[in-house]
Design an enzyme around this catalytic site. Sequence first.
Site, PDB file in Angstrom:
ATOM      1  N   THR A   1       0.830  -1.208   0.000  1.00 20.58           N
ATOM      2  CA  THR A   1       0.000   0.000   0.000  1.00 20.58           C
ATOM      3  C   THR A   1       0.862   1.255   0.000  1.00 20.58           C
ATOM      4  O   THR A   1       1.981   1.248   0.538  1.00 20.58           O
ATOM      5  CB  THR A   1      -0.904  -0.003   1.257  1.00 20.58           C
ATOM      6  OG1 THR A   1      -1.371   1.320   1.496  1.00 20.58           O
ATOM      7  CG2 THR A   1      -0.152  -0.435   2.510  1.00 20.58           C
ATOM      8  N   ASP A   2       0.308   2.338  -0.539  1.00 22.11           N
ATOM      9  CA  ASP A   2       1.030   3.617  -0.487  1.00 22.11           C
ATOM     10  C   ASP A   2       1.154   4.146   0.946  1.00 22.11           C
ATOM     11  O   ASP A   2       1.967   5.021   1.226  1.00 22.11           O
ATOM     12  CB  ASP A   2       0.347   4.668  -1.383  1.00 22.11           C
ATOM     13  CG  ASP A   2      -1.080   5.005  -0.959  1.00 22.11           C
ATOM     14  OD1 ASP A   2      -1.630   4.329  -0.065  1.00 22.11           O
ATOM     15  OD2 ASP A   2      -1.659   5.957  -1.537  1.00 22.11           O
ATOM     16  N   GLU A   3       0.358   3.565   1.861  1.00 22.63           N
ATOM     17  CA  GLU A   3       0.378   4.088   3.233  1.00 22.63           C
ATOM     18  C   GLU A   3       1.713   3.846   3.934  1.00 22.63           C
ATOM     19  O   GLU A   3       2.004   4.471   4.952  1.00 22.63           O
ATOM     20  CB  GLU A   3      -0.785   3.499   4.041  1.00 22.63           C
ATOM     21  CG  GLU A   3      -2.114   3.856   3.406  1.00 22.63           C
ATOM     22  CD  GLU A   3      -3.342   3.567   4.261  1.00 22.63           C
ATOM     23  OE1 GLU A   3      -3.256   3.580   5.489  1.00 22.63           O
ATOM     24  OE2 GLU A   3      -4.409   3.326   3.654  1.00 22.63           O
TER      25      GLU A   3
ATOM     26  N   TYR B   1      -1.489  -0.216  11.176  1.00 23.06           N
ATOM     27  CA  TYR B   1      -1.707  -0.923   9.895  1.00 23.06           C
ATOM     28  C   TYR B   1      -0.536  -0.691   8.954  1.00 23.06           C
ATOM     29  O   TYR B   1       0.088  -1.640   8.465  1.00 23.06           O
ATOM     30  CB  TYR B   1      -3.019  -0.451   9.243  1.00 23.06           C
ATOM     31  CG  TYR B   1      -3.112  -0.806   7.761  1.00 23.06           C
ATOM     32  CD1 TYR B   1      -3.193  -2.129   7.338  1.00 23.06           C
ATOM     33  CD2 TYR B   1      -3.102   0.204   6.783  1.00 23.06           C
ATOM     34  CE1 TYR B   1      -3.262  -2.455   5.984  1.00 23.06           C
ATOM     35  CE2 TYR B   1      -3.171  -0.110   5.432  1.00 23.06           C
ATOM     36  CZ  TYR B   1      -3.245  -1.437   5.032  1.00 23.06           C
ATOM     37  OH  TYR B   1      -3.303  -1.745   3.692  1.00 23.06           O
TER      38      TYR B   1
ATOM     39  N   LYS C   1       2.371  -3.266   7.390  1.00 23.49           N
ATOM     40  CA  LYS C   1       2.566  -3.484   5.948  1.00 23.49           C
ATOM     41  C   LYS C   1       4.008  -3.141   5.544  1.00 23.49           C
ATOM     42  O   LYS C   1       4.612  -3.832   4.723  1.00 23.49           O
ATOM     43  CB  LYS C   1       1.574  -2.636   5.137  1.00 23.49           C
ATOM     44  CG  LYS C   1       0.125  -3.082   5.241  1.00 23.49           C
ATOM     45  CD  LYS C   1      -0.148  -4.464   4.668  1.00 23.49           C
ATOM     46  CE  LYS C   1      -0.022  -4.522   3.163  1.00 23.49           C
ATOM     47  NZ  LYS C   1      -0.393  -5.877   2.655  1.00 23.49           N
TER      48      LYS C   1
HETATM   49  P1  NAD Z   1      -9.735  -7.062   2.973  1.00 20.56           P
HETATM   50  O1  NAD Z   1      -9.662  -6.759   4.443  1.00 20.56           O
HETATM   51  O2  NAD Z   1     -10.994  -6.803   2.241  1.00 20.56           O
HETATM   52  O3  NAD Z   1      -9.392  -8.618   2.739  1.00 20.56           O
HETATM   53  C1  NAD Z   1      -8.376  -9.274   3.428  1.00 20.56           C
HETATM   54  C2  NAD Z   1      -8.600 -10.784   3.260  1.00 20.56           C
HETATM   55  O4  NAD Z   1      -7.514 -11.464   3.929  1.00 20.56           O
HETATM   56  C3  NAD Z   1      -9.892 -11.288   3.881  1.00 20.56           C
HETATM   57  O5  NAD Z   1     -10.545 -12.164   2.995  1.00 20.56           O
HETATM   58  C4  NAD Z   1      -9.431 -12.024   5.125  1.00 20.56           C
HETATM   59  O6  NAD Z   1     -10.295 -13.094   5.509  1.00 20.56           O
HETATM   60  C5  NAD Z   1      -8.059 -12.529   4.696  1.00 20.56           C
HETATM   61  N1  NAD Z   1      -7.161 -12.785   5.835  1.00 20.56           N
HETATM   62  C6  NAD Z   1      -6.925 -11.967   6.886  1.00 20.56           C
HETATM   63  N2  NAD Z   1      -6.061 -12.564   7.731  1.00 20.56           N
HETATM   64  C7  NAD Z   1      -5.727 -13.760   7.170  1.00 20.56           C
HETATM   65  C8  NAD Z   1      -4.857 -14.810   7.554  1.00 20.56           C
HETATM   66  N3  NAD Z   1      -4.156 -14.750   8.690  1.00 20.56           N
HETATM   67  N4  NAD Z   1      -4.749 -15.881   6.744  1.00 20.56           N
HETATM   68  C9  NAD Z   1      -5.479 -15.972   5.592  1.00 20.56           C
HETATM   69  N5  NAD Z   1      -6.319 -15.001   5.190  1.00 20.56           N
HETATM   70  C10 NAD Z   1      -6.435 -13.906   5.967  1.00 20.56           C
HETATM   71  O7  NAD Z   1      -8.521  -6.289   2.330  1.00 20.56           O
HETATM   72  P2  NAD Z   1      -8.362  -5.687   0.870  1.00 20.56           P
HETATM   73  O8  NAD Z   1      -8.851  -4.293   0.878  1.00 20.56           O
HETATM   74  O9  NAD Z   1      -8.871  -6.655  -0.112  1.00 20.56           O
HETATM   75  O10 NAD Z   1      -6.767  -5.614   0.755  1.00 20.56           O
HETATM   76  C11 NAD Z   1      -6.022  -6.701   0.191  1.00 20.56           C
HETATM   77  C12 NAD Z   1      -4.563  -6.335   0.218  1.00 20.56           C
HETATM   78  O11 NAD Z   1      -4.349  -5.142  -0.530  1.00 20.56           O
HETATM   79  C13 NAD Z   1      -4.018  -6.070   1.617  1.00 20.56           C
HETATM   80  O12 NAD Z   1      -2.732  -6.625   1.703  1.00 20.56           O
HETATM   81  C14 NAD Z   1      -3.966  -4.549   1.703  1.00 20.56           C
HETATM   82  O13 NAD Z   1      -2.962  -4.124   2.583  1.00 20.56           O
HETATM   83  C15 NAD Z   1      -3.668  -4.186   0.271  1.00 20.56           C
HETATM   84  N6  NAD Z   1      -4.143  -2.854  -0.192  1.00 20.56           N
HETATM   85  C16 NAD Z   1      -5.436  -2.477   0.028  1.00 20.56           C
HETATM   86  C17 NAD Z   1      -5.863  -1.224  -0.452  1.00 20.56           C
HETATM   87  C18 NAD Z   1      -7.292  -0.777  -0.285  1.00 20.56           C
HETATM   88  O14 NAD Z   1      -7.608   0.354  -0.630  1.00 20.56           O
HETATM   89  N7  NAD Z   1      -8.210  -1.624   0.187  1.00 20.56           N
HETATM   90  C19 NAD Z   1      -4.963  -0.393  -1.108  1.00 20.56           C
HETATM   91  C20 NAD Z   1      -3.649  -0.823  -1.307  1.00 20.56           C
HETATM   92  C21 NAD Z   1      -3.247  -2.066  -0.842  1.00 20.56           C
HETATM   93  P1  TYD Z   2     -10.501   4.428   4.775  1.00 24.15           P
HETATM   94  O1  TYD Z   2     -11.530   4.008   3.779  1.00 24.15           O
HETATM   95  O2  TYD Z   2     -10.554   3.838   6.142  1.00 24.15           O
HETATM   96  O3  TYD Z   2      -9.079   4.205   4.097  1.00 24.15           O
HETATM   97  P2  TYD Z   2      -7.589   4.652   4.612  1.00 24.15           P
HETATM   98  O4  TYD Z   2      -7.676   5.102   6.014  1.00 24.15           O
HETATM   99  O5  TYD Z   2      -6.823   3.377   4.471  1.00 24.15           O
HETATM  100  O6  TYD Z   2      -7.161   5.718   3.667  1.00 24.15           O
HETATM  101  O7  TYD Z   2     -10.591   5.998   4.932  1.00 24.15           O
HETATM  102  C1  TYD Z   2     -10.437   6.869   3.831  1.00 24.15           C
HETATM  103  C2  TYD Z   2     -10.497   8.282   4.331  1.00 24.15           C
HETATM  104  O8  TYD Z   2     -11.820   8.538   4.832  1.00 24.15           O
HETATM  105  C3  TYD Z   2      -9.565   8.547   5.498  1.00 24.15           C
HETATM  106  O9  TYD Z   2      -9.045   9.873   5.366  1.00 24.15           O
HETATM  107  C4  TYD Z   2     -10.460   8.466   6.717  1.00 24.15           C
HETATM  108  C5  TYD Z   2     -11.798   8.938   6.198  1.00 24.15           C
HETATM  109  N1  TYD Z   2     -12.984   8.352   6.848  1.00 24.15           N
HETATM  110  C6  TYD Z   2     -13.984   9.177   7.361  1.00 24.15           C
HETATM  111  O10 TYD Z   2     -13.897  10.417   7.315  1.00 24.15           O
HETATM  112  N2  TYD Z   2     -15.068   8.599   7.950  1.00 24.15           N
HETATM  113  C7  TYD Z   2     -15.206   7.241   8.056  1.00 24.15           C
HETATM  114  O11 TYD Z   2     -16.208   6.753   8.628  1.00 24.15           O
HETATM  115  C8  TYD Z   2     -14.167   6.397   7.493  1.00 24.15           C
HETATM  116  C9  TYD Z   2     -14.267   4.905   7.568  1.00 24.15           C
HETATM  117  C10 TYD Z   2     -13.075   7.017   6.903  1.00 24.15           C
END
Ligand code: NAD
Ligand code: TYD
Length: 336
Positions: free
Chosen positions: A126-128, A151, A155
């Site tokens: 992630t970019d975070e 988090y 990562k």
């Molecule tokens: P998500 O929380 O929707 O899904 C995570 C999945 O991992 C779930 O199905 C969960 O059951 C499974 N999981 C958790 N712990 C586990 C374990 N110990 N063993 C096996 N499975 C396990 O997350 P997401 O949004 O789909 O993100 C997927 C990946 O992409 C993550 O690594 C996250 O850091 C990365 N990512 C997410 C975003 C975003 O905007 N959502 C952006 C950049 C990177």
């Molecule tokens: P989020 O979807 O949790 O992603 P991330 O924190 O990984 O970027 O949040 C996106 C942005 O929205 C973040 O600046 C926090 C804000 N946010 C709210 O203002 N209210 C909410 O209820 C949530 C979940 C997020």
Amino acid sequence: MKNILITGGAGFIGSNFINYILDKRDDYNIVNIDKLTYAGNLENLIPSQNKKNYKFIHGDIINTELINYLFEKYELQYVINFAAESHVDRSILSSKEFVVTNVLGTNCILDVARKYKVKKFLQVSTDEVYGSLGKDGLFTEKTPLSPNSPYSSSKASADMLAIANYHTYELPMVITRCSNNYGPYQFPEKLIPLMIINSIHDKKLPVYGNGKNVRDWIFVTDHCQAIELAFEKGINGEVYNVGASTEMENIEIVKLILNYLKKSESLIEYVTDRLGHDRRYAIDSSKISNTLGWEPKYSFEDAIIKTIDWYLSNKDWWNRIITGEYLQYYQKQYKN
Ligand code: NAD
Ligand code: TYD
């Protein structure tokens, strides 16, 4: 055929990736291991579940014995590691599971992948991990890691373990670092699905702080395409940033959703800010564009409407999640 272990494939991005890739190509055999935490949902995988080159395993990535068994049984040659605890607010409440899954779990998968001499290990990051930006500038792959939340720290640790495996043992490994995703099947704790569902229910929309924090949004299918490309063509040891150059203040997105759903802005409720809330994320993805030819295909204007419409047409999906019915059903069915 490529025998690929996908971890966390029942989550938001993992399930989008599996559905996308199995629809597109027939040279991938996918074994999807997922713990089915609160965020995992097998309903996301209905389009793929009956395909002969798809297999689901209910399990934890930290279970070394199980991962070894899967490598033997399915002759796995590749790994794409999506599995993670992914929600910043939850990590602020308690960081332990984030360290266990994101750090120790990734370490376990790396160890087994190395033992079986995988041909490619793709770490979905992630970019975070770069921390927070001021008003100007973009994250490049050279930006130092400076994570702020539990988090993003977990990562960043996983990324460093993956890099260590490349440098120390020559594990063929690439990392993708993507910005905030949105699209179908996103768990309704994240900003966009939460705001859509609350709007539909005429519930208050909790905006943290002044709503001016900036995120750089990408439609999930564009992220999936970038992962496919980095997996197929990425250079070992390299990091690829992925983003669609779509910076938005949170409040702009909230208003857009309300407006599209014809709801009143009086539903907006400014609430206490998230602890340590990162101000701004913005990604420079010129490396993956220039070296691998990736470009996002979806505009925010179109894809956000597509996303809102998806939530409108899939009320059963999120109703089951909100009421907890889904979790009880599957945890019973897949226990051991
Ligand atoms: P998500 O929380 O929707 O899904 C995570 C999945 O991992 C779930 O199905 C969960 O059951 C499974 N999981 C958790 N712990 C586990 C374990 N110990 N063993 C096996 N499975 C396990 O997350 P997401 O949004 O789909 O993100 C997927 C990946 O992409 C993550 O690594 C996250 O850091 C990365 N990512 C997410 C975003 C975003 O905007 N959502 C952006 C950049 C990177
Ligand atoms: P989020 O979807 O949790 O992603 P991330 O924190 O990984 O970027 O949040 C996106 C942005 O929205 C973040 O600046 C926090 C804000 N946010 C709210 O203002 N209210 C909410 O209820 C949530 C979940 C997020």
